[in-house]
Scaffold this motif. Structure first.
Motif, short mmCIF file in Angstrom:
data_model
loop_
_atom_site.label_atom_id
_atom_site.label_comp_id
_atom_site.label_asym_id
_atom_site.label_seq_id
_atom_site.Cartn_x
_atom_site.Cartn_y
_atom_site.Cartn_z
N ASN A 174 0.91 3.36 -3.61
CA ASN A 174 0.25 4.66 -3.55
C ASN A 174 1.25 5.81 -3.63
O ASN A 174 0.95 6.86 -4.19
CB ASN A 174 -0.60 4.77 -2.29
CG ASN A 174 -1.83 3.90 -2.39
OD1 ASN A 174 -2.59 3.99 -3.34
ND2 ASN A 174 -2.01 3.04 -1.41
N VAL B 135 -4.36 5.67 5.68
CA VAL B 135 -5.01 4.49 6.25
C VAL B 135 -3.97 3.41 6.53
O VAL B 135 -3.99 2.77 7.58
CB VAL B 135 -6.11 3.96 5.30
CG1 VAL B 135 -6.56 2.57 5.70
CG2 VAL B 135 -7.29 4.91 5.29
N ASP C 174 -5.23 6.65 1.11
CA ASP C 174 -4.89 5.25 1.32
C ASP C 174 -3.56 5.10 2.05
O ASP C 174 -3.38 4.18 2.86
CB ASP C 174 -4.85 4.52 -0.02
CG ASP C 174 -4.95 3.02 0.14
OD1 ASP C 174 -5.58 2.55 1.11
OD2 ASP C 174 -4.38 2.31 -0.72
N ALA D 230 0.83 -1.21 0.00
CA ALA D 230 0.00 0.00 0.00
C ALA D 230 0.86 1.25 0.00
O ALA D 230 0.58 2.22 -0.72
CB ALA D 230 -0.93 0.00 1.21
#
Length: 113
Positions: free
Chosen positions: A59, A90, A87, A55
């Motif tokens: 990203n 998160v 994201d 992630a």
């Protein structure tokens, strides 16, 4: 009479309350006990690490491409970059907390009795 700052044993006694009276003081621990077996902690940690790294890397690449390539600077790609930043946030804040919750609370393990 209580002194200030409080004695270390007084501070820890707040966290070491037990439901069973008569237990020895030596059995109390400050940190909550781990509810998962060691092999499951390893599997959870590996899976969460894989998700966290992918992630973060994926990203970050999206944001870098949108910011560095002039042709990619349009409204739609700014929206996609904004979603990538969300994201990343998160991944940074939620994934480690969820991992710790699964390890200490045992929410990921099914009890088949």
């Amino acid at each position: 009479m209580t002194t200030f700052p409080p004695d270390q044993t007084e501070v820890f006694s707040i966290f070491n309350q037990t439901e069973e009276p008569g237990q020895d003081e030596e059995e109390h621990v400050f940190f909550p006990p781990v509810k998962q077996p060691p092999y499951l902690i390893f599997v959870y940690s590996l899976a969460y690490l894989l998700i966290f790294v992918s992630a973060l890397v994926g990203n970050t690449m999206v944001v870098v491409v949108v910011l560095r390539t002039p042709r990619m600077r349009n409204v739609t790609n700014y929206f996609i970059a904004n979603l990538a930043v969300a994201d990343i946030l998160v991944a940074v804040f939620c994934i480690p907390i969820t991992l710790l919750s699964n390890i200490f609370n045992g929410t990921g393990q099914q009890n088949h009795k």
